[in-house]
Design a protein around this motif. Structure first.
Motif, mmCIF file in Angstrom:
data_model
loop_
_atom_site.group_PDB
_atom_site.id
_atom_site.type_symbol
_atom_site.label_atom_id
_atom_site.label_comp_id
_atom_site.label_asym_id
_atom_site.label_seq_id
_atom_site.Cartn_x
_atom_site.Cartn_y
_atom_site.Cartn_z
ATOM 1 N N GLN A 67 -5.022 -17.891 -16.856
ATOM 2 C CA GLN A 67 -5.359 -19.293 -16.617
ATOM 3 C C GLN A 67 -6.761 -19.444 -16.027
ATOM 4 O OE1 GLN A 67 -2.193 -20.518 -14.039
ATOM 5 N NE2 GLN A 67 -0.707 -20.803 -15.682
ATOM 6 N N ALA A 68 -7.147 -18.489 -15.172
ATOM 7 C CA ALA A 68 -8.446 -18.560 -14.509
ATOM 8 C C ALA A 68 -9.575 -18.020 -15.392
ATOM 9 C CB ALA A 68 -8.397 -17.777 -13.199
ATOM 10 N N GLY A 69 -9.225 -17.468 -16.543
ATOM 11 C CA GLY A 69 -10.252 -16.935 -17.437
ATOM 12 C C GLY A 69 -10.865 -15.642 -16.939
ATOM 13 N N ILE A 70 -10.122 -14.873 -16.152
ATOM 14 C CA ILE A 70 -10.621 -13.609 -15.608
ATOM 15 C C ILE A 70 -10.133 -12.462 -16.491
ATOM 16 C CG2 ILE A 70 -10.565 -12.044 -13.623
ATOM 17 C CD1 ILE A 70 -10.111 -14.480 -11.845
ATOM 18 N N PRO A 71 -11.022 -11.666 -17.066
ATOM 19 C CA PRO A 71 -10.587 -10.527 -17.899
ATOM 20 C C PRO A 71 -9.759 -9.550 -17.062
ATOM 21 C CG PRO A 71 -12.934 -10.958 -18.189
ATOM 22 C CD PRO A 71 -12.493 -11.774 -17.010
ATOM 23 N N TYR A 72 -8.702 -9.051 -17.640
ATOM 24 C CA TYR A 72 -7.822 -8.143 -16.906
ATOM 25 C C TYR A 72 -7.067 -7.230 -17.871
ATOM 26 C CZ TYR A 72 -3.806 -10.793 -18.543
ATOM 27 O OH TYR A 72 -2.860 -11.380 -19.347
ATOM 28 N N VAL A 73 -6.507 -6.180 -17.317
ATOM 29 C CA VAL A 73 -5.566 -5.312 -18.020
ATOM 30 C C VAL A 73 -4.389 -5.130 -17.083
ATOM 31 C CG1 VAL A 73 -5.198 -3.034 -19.065
ATOM 32 C CG2 VAL A 73 -7.434 -4.116 -19.229
ATOM 33 N N SER A 74 -3.211 -4.900 -17.631
ATOM 34 C CA SER A 74 -2.043 -4.674 -16.779
ATOM 35 C C SER A 74 -1.318 -3.407 -17.211
ATOM 36 C CB SER A 74 -1.077 -5.869 -16.854
ATOM 37 O OG SER A 74 -0.462 -5.939 -18.126
ATOM 38 N N SER A 75 -0.540 -2.878 -16.302
ATOM 39 C CA SER A 75 0.331 -1.750 -16.641
ATOM 40 C C SER A 75 1.623 -1.889 -15.854
ATOM 41 C CB SER A 75 -0.338 -0.413 -16.323
ATOM 42 O OG SER A 75 -0.410 -0.197 -14.930
ATOM 43 N N THR A 76 2.708 -1.429 -16.456
ATOM 44 C CA THR A 76 4.023 -1.477 -15.820
ATOM 45 C C THR A 76 4.604 -0.076 -15.784
ATOM 46 O OG1 THR A 76 4.405 -3.720 -16.649
ATOM 47 C CG2 THR A 76 6.327 -2.496 -15.891
ATOM 48 N N THR A 77 5.090 0.328 -14.628
ATOM 49 C CA THR A 77 5.693 1.649 -14.480
ATOM 50 C C THR A 77 7.058 1.514 -13.823
ATOM 51 O OG1 THR A 77 4.480 1.897 -12.391
ATOM 52 C CG2 THR A 77 3.511 2.893 -14.351
ATOM 53 N N HIS A 78 7.938 2.448 -14.145
ATOM 54 C CA HIS A 78 9.279 2.480 -13.559
ATOM 55 C C HIS A 78 9.502 3.878 -12.988
ATOM 56 C CE1 HIS A 78 10.011 -1.301 -15.681
ATOM 57 N NE2 HIS A 78 9.590 -0.715 -16.788
ATOM 58 N N SER A 79 9.548 3.967 -11.668
ATOM 59 C CA SER A 79 9.691 5.262 -10.990
ATOM 60 C C SER A 79 10.894 5.226 -10.062
ATOM 61 C CB SER A 79 8.429 5.580 -10.181
ATOM 62 O OG SER A 79 7.258 5.422 -10.951
ATOM 63 N N ASN A 80 11.345 6.416 -9.629
ATOM 64 C CA ASN A 80 12.408 6.469 -8.641
ATOM 65 C C ASN A 80 11.871 6.106 -7.262
ATOM 66 O OD1 ASN A 80 14.710 7.075 -10.070
ATOM 67 N ND2 ASN A 80 14.438 9.286 -9.951
ATOM 68 N N SER A 81 12.712 5.440 -6.465
ATOM 69 C CA SER A 81 12.308 5.036 -5.118
ATOM 70 C C SER A 81 12.076 6.250 -4.217
ATOM 71 C CB SER A 81 13.372 4.122 -4.503
ATOM 72 O OG SER A 81 14.629 4.784 -4.475
ATOM 73 N N HIS A 82 12.795 7.326 -4.460
ATOM 74 C CA HIS A 82 12.523 8.599 -3.789
ATOM 75 C C HIS A 82 12.924 9.723 -4.740
ATOM 76 C CE1 HIS A 82 16.749 7.770 -2.172
ATOM 77 N NE2 HIS A 82 16.899 8.937 -2.782
ATOM 78 N N ALA A 83 12.817 10.948 -4.296
ATOM 79 C CA ALA A 83 13.062 12.093 -5.178
ATOM 80 C C ALA A 83 14.407 11.965 -5.881
ATOM 81 C CB ALA A 83 13.005 13.380 -4.367
ATOM 82 N N GLY A 84 14.389 12.147 -7.201
ATOM 83 C CA GLY A 84 15.596 11.943 -7.982
ATOM 84 C C GLY A 84 16.718 12.889 -7.653
ATOM 85 N N TYR A 85 16.383 14.066 -7.155
ATOM 86 C CA TYR A 85 17.427 15.039 -6.849
ATOM 87 C C TYR A 85 18.107 14.772 -5.506
ATOM 88 C CZ TYR A 85 13.540 17.105 -4.217
ATOM 89 O OH TYR A 85 12.481 17.300 -3.372
ATOM 90 N N TYR A 86 17.507 13.861 -4.705
ATOM 91 C CA TYR A 86 18.128 13.497 -3.433
ATOM 92 C C TYR A 86 19.043 12.296 -3.682
ATOM 93 C CZ TYR A 86 18.736 12.509 1.535
ATOM 94 O OH TYR A 86 19.282 12.307 2.778
ATOM 95 N N PRO A 87 20.274 12.298 -3.138
ATOM 96 C CA PRO A 87 21.228 11.213 -3.441
ATOM 97 C C PRO A 87 20.674 9.824 -3.146
ATOM 98 C CG PRO A 87 22.308 13.012 -2.248
ATOM 99 C CD PRO A 87 20.837 13.315 -2.237
ATOM 100 N N GLY A 88 21.048 8.876 -4.014
ATOM 101 C CA GLY A 88 20.733 7.475 -3.775
ATOM 102 C C GLY A 88 19.434 6.989 -4.359
ATOM 103 N N ALA A 89 18.747 7.811 -5.153
ATOM 104 C CA ALA A 89 17.493 7.354 -5.763
ATOM 105 C C ALA A 89 17.780 6.254 -6.770
ATOM 106 C CB ALA A 89 16.783 8.522 -6.444
ATOM 107 N N VAL A 90 17.005 5.189 -6.711
ATOM 108 C CA VAL A 90 17.142 4.078 -7.657
ATOM 109 C C VAL A 90 15.756 3.740 -8.201
ATOM 110 C CG1 VAL A 90 19.231 3.041 -6.704
ATOM 111 C CG2 VAL A 90 17.021 2.466 -5.711
#
Length: 833
Positions: free
Chosen positions: A349-372
């Motif tokens: 809307q503001a006419g500002i050139p930009y690029v975006s990226s989206t990433t999906h990572s674990n909140s903490h180490a996947g091997y430790y219980p409860g990672a989301v």
């Protein structure tokens, strides 16, 4: 010096306390028109929902305790009704309605904002509330205590609206959220808001997007909320959360300058157009640090910061205010949503050139219980890498990450700063590569040219005649659903199968979240493929952004309100557009021999593969219960059951975990739908004759009005019926250009099948229809879409006739013969027109 502060919440109380800490001699008067000062207005929804049990905990200070501690003359229920800036006096009205005057040397306006309450018919009916202060809270709390609240409607999908939706749900109500826009949470982009939509639907909340309220009507003990399109819902209570506007009544009457955004205009030192009057908080507008344009910012943190600055400036300092980037966070059931800086839509809307990226990572180490999983989207300058904005959605660790990102944005840092942040790492708290660092690495790859991204909107409308969709997930993942016409070559097989890929066509690579797509991109580009793009955020982002909104009504499910982009495809057959939301609050089978599988911490395809491996060892009738922290697992499991004949028993989501119970199915013989069973209707629109198109939409609307599932399959000449009136420029080969010249450019150019008379017959038909008040073809077509009629364009016909996806209506999805046959199998009427 005598300083008067108008407004005793957030900024006003902070200013008073800061002045006193710096100067024991100043005379400070704090005027508040309400009964309370310095209360936790952000906690009000949680008190209504019973999460905060004691009302007293909402109050940081009482007028008496604040006055004693800081030696401030606190006057509650004293409303300023006029400012005379020439005489430097205020006219004040007490609760008793008598008035008096008070003089000042310096004045601070901290009047905040007031809720928007449009002049709609019935808006003053009993049971309709706004929530802004303690008095509003007490009224709502009393109402929900005295009345049986079975259904609740929240008008507006902003922060307060969604917090109220959660708390009304906590009270046991069936909640509907009505939002005029196409998403909730306006400060974030649609692709990220879609993750919030999923959470709301999983909790049984009804979402009515792109619906404007026309009026309210009291029906017995209930309130009918009537939409502008004529539809309505019933509710026992209505919360208006449409938005707020700066409270500038006093400032306008005092002839202080009001800025273009509608707030009180202030300079860098937070002075108004009168040098003796300062203003802070929700009532002011100030330039955005990124755009440089004035904007309104309704957040407590900046208001408190402004209060400190004004206190110092009142006592002789010259401290400039740096502006706010709007860092905000909210709890939406088990999900946390946060943003800072500018999203892609604001930059556009503001006419500002930009690029975006989206990433999906674990909140903490996947091997430790409860990672989301934790999803992060950042926007940045395509050349310098300057970080413009960040959004984060997840179940754990969102607050930590958004604060890091906000600091970089506010310090005018770049995506390279994200890679240099030194994160504290231990398995319970993070991974060796923190999600923020990963976001920086991906952005760095984009700027350096190591990866060219493609976004979900582009793939939604891509024509497979011009491009190849390459799914590099495993075969098992591919079987659970992919994009229409996608080709599956698993990543580990790609080097040996590159000969199957054309080098003269665009190749859009995708996987679950983007990582394997990036690896495939690097393999292909280093082997001579120069038209390769990787789907940013992977299939997870695409699925969320294009998923239909499903209304849950006391166990009954309706079709999505708005037709969506190409759905995912299962086993070469397109999935029906309407999908039941995950079941919640269900009781899992209490079987002693049920097999329990823990897939927590595994990223896609881990959970689905682990489930399949276990299911292969079972016999029909046996059950498994599998727990996963992968947000997409519940949907994948449902799709897998639909395509394999296994029975999905229960789905529960809580705290970022999905618990699925499945019973091993027995292969069944095919079952034909009889006229007594089938309720669907399908139409093949082969013709582009005006009269035949009219007949098609009249029949389709009639069927849809009875609640039946209706699909129109547009093939060959029928594609002309669903062309846009204004089409973008599309590159075509010589044959596509020839067809384009010979075919009607839109529905407005259609002719009659008989008595066309060189086009005059069609014009006469439209004229007569207009005179007799009969809806036009275009109006009937729009009504069909509003009624949930599914429009499918034949991909093969599009390829043959040179029709690009961009030329068709946005609501049209793309399919093939298998798609039509699946719809026809479940219908009792199939018409070829």
């Amino acid at each position: 010096m005598k300083i008067i502060i108008i407004g005793g919440v957030a900024g006003g109380a902070t200013t008073a306390a800061r002045i006193r800490r710096a100067d024991e001699t100043a005379e400070i008067v704090l005027l508040e028109k309400g009964k309370y000062i310095s209360y936790a207005n952000c906690g009000l929804p949680y008190y209504i929902g019973g999460v905060i049990e004691e009302r007293e905990k909402l109050f940081v200070q009482t007028p008496e305790s604040f006055g004693v501690r800081f030696r401030v003359d606190v006057r509650v229920e004293n409303e300023v009704i006029f400012i005379d800036k020439r005489k430097k006096t205020l006219t004040i009205r007490r609760a008793s309605q008598d008035t008096y005057e008070e003089s000042y040397d310096r004045l601070v306006i901290s009047t905040g904002a007031v809720p928007v309450r449009p002049p709609l018919q019935g808006i003053d009916s009993e049971g309709i509330f706004t929530l802004r202060n303690v008095a509003d809270t007490d009224h709502i709390k009393a109402y929900v205590t005295e009345h049986r609240i079975r259904r609740a409607a929240v008008i507006g999908g902003g922060f307060i609206g969604l917090e109220m939706a959660e708390n009304l749900h906590h009270l046991g109500a069936e909640v509907s959220v009505v939002e005029m826009g196409n998403q909730v949470m306006a400060p974030i982009d649609l692709s990220m808001a879609a993750l919030v939509h999923q959470e709301l639907m999983n909790k049984g909340v009804n979402l009515y997007l792109e619906q404007a309220v026309a009026s309210f009507e009291r029906v017995g003990k209930e309130i009918k909320v009537i939409f502008q399109n004529g539809e309505s819902i019933l509710s026992d209570i209505v919360i208006l959360s449409i938005g707020v506007r700066p409270e500038t009544t006093l400032a306008r009457a005092a002839e202080l300058t009001i800025g273009p955004a509608g707030g009180i205009a202030v300079n860098d030192y937070l002075q108004t157009s009168d040098e003796s009057i300062y203003a802070i908080g929700d009532a002011i507008e100030f330039r955005h640090p990124i755009t440089g344009q004035p904007w309104l910012n309704y957040l407590a943190g900046p208001a408190n910061r402004q209060g400190r600055i004004v206190a110092d400036n009142l006592l002789g300092a010259q401290i400039p205010y740096e502006g706010s980037i709007g860092t905000s966070i909210a709890k939406v059931f088990d999900l946390t949503v946060a943003s800072a800086g500018l999203p892609a839509k604001r930059l556009k809307q503001a006419g500002i050139p930009y690029v975006s990226s989206t990433t999906h990572s674990n909140s903490h180490a996947g091997y430790y219980p409860g990672a989301v999983q934790l999803s992060i989207k950042i926007t940045f300058d395509p050349t310098s890498g300057k970080l413009y904005g960040a959004q984060a959605v997840g179940y754990r660790g969102v607050d930590k990450r958004i604060d890091e990102l906000a600091l970089v944005i506010k310090q005018q840092g770049t995506i390279y700063d994200l890679t240099r942040l030194e994160h504290a790492y231990a398995p319970p708290y993070s991974s060796a590569k923190d999600p923020v660092a990963i976001a920086g690495y991906v952005a760095e790859n984009i700027i350096s040219g190591k990866m060219k991204p493609v976004y979900w909107r582009k793939l939604r409308g891509v024509s497979v005649g011009n491009a190849l969709l390459l799914d590099v997930r495993t075969k098992e993942e591919f079987a659970t659903g992919s994009l229409p016409d996608a080709v599956n070559i698993p990543l580990d097989e790609l080097r040996d199968r590159m000969s199957e890929l054309p080098q003269d066509r665009f190749i859009y690579v995708f996987c679950a979240v983007g990582l394997r797509g990036y690896l495939a991109y690097r393999i292909l580009t280093q082997n001579g493929y120069d038209k390769v793009y990787n789907l940013s955020g992977g299939l997870k982002t695409y699925r969320a952004a294009t998923a239909p909104i499903v209304i849950h009504d006391r166990g009954q499910y309706s079709l999505p309100q708005q037709p969506t982009a190409p759905a995912l495809v299962e086993n070469d057959t397109q999935r029906p557009a309407a999908v039941k939301p995950a079941l919640t609050n269900t009781v899992r089978p209490a079987l002693a021999n049920i097999i329990r599988v823990d897939a927590s911490g595994l990223q896609c395809p881990g959970p689905i593969m682990k489930m399949k491996k276990t299911m292969d060892t079972l016999v029909p009738g046996e059950q498994i219960e599998i727990v996963s922290t992968d947000p997409g697992f519940a949907r994948d499991a449902a799709a897998w059951c639909n395509s394999t004949g296994n029975k999905l028993l229960t789905q529960e989501t809580a705290g970022g975990k999905a618990t699925i119970t499945i019973e091993k199915g027995t292969p069944e013989a095919c079952h034909l739908i009889s006229s007594c069973e089938g309720k669907g209707k399908t139409f093949i629109m082969f013709s582009d004759d005006l009269d035949k198109a009219l007949a098609t939409f009249v029949l389709a609307n009639g069927a849809a009005a009875t609640g039946q599932k209706v699909t129109i399959f547009f093939t060959f000449w029928g594609l002309n019926v669903i062309k846009r009136l204004e089409k973008p420029a599309v590159e075509k080969d010589i044959f596509g250009k020839m067809f384009g010249m010979m075919l009607p450019s839109s529905s407005l150019k259609l002719k009659l099948s008989k008595m066309s008379m060189g086009g005059m017959g069609g014009k006469m038909m439209r004229y007569i229809m207009h005179r007799k008040g009969i809806d036009s073809l275009e109006s009937l077509r729009a009504q069909a879409l509003e009624n949930g009629v599914e429009f499918i364009a034949c991909q093969m016909s599009m390829d043959v006739m040179g029709v690009a996806r961009e030329e068709l209506l946005d609501e049209v999805t793309i399919g093939g013969v298998a798609t039509y046959m699946e719809r026809a199998d479940n219908a009792n009427v199939n018409l070829f027109i």
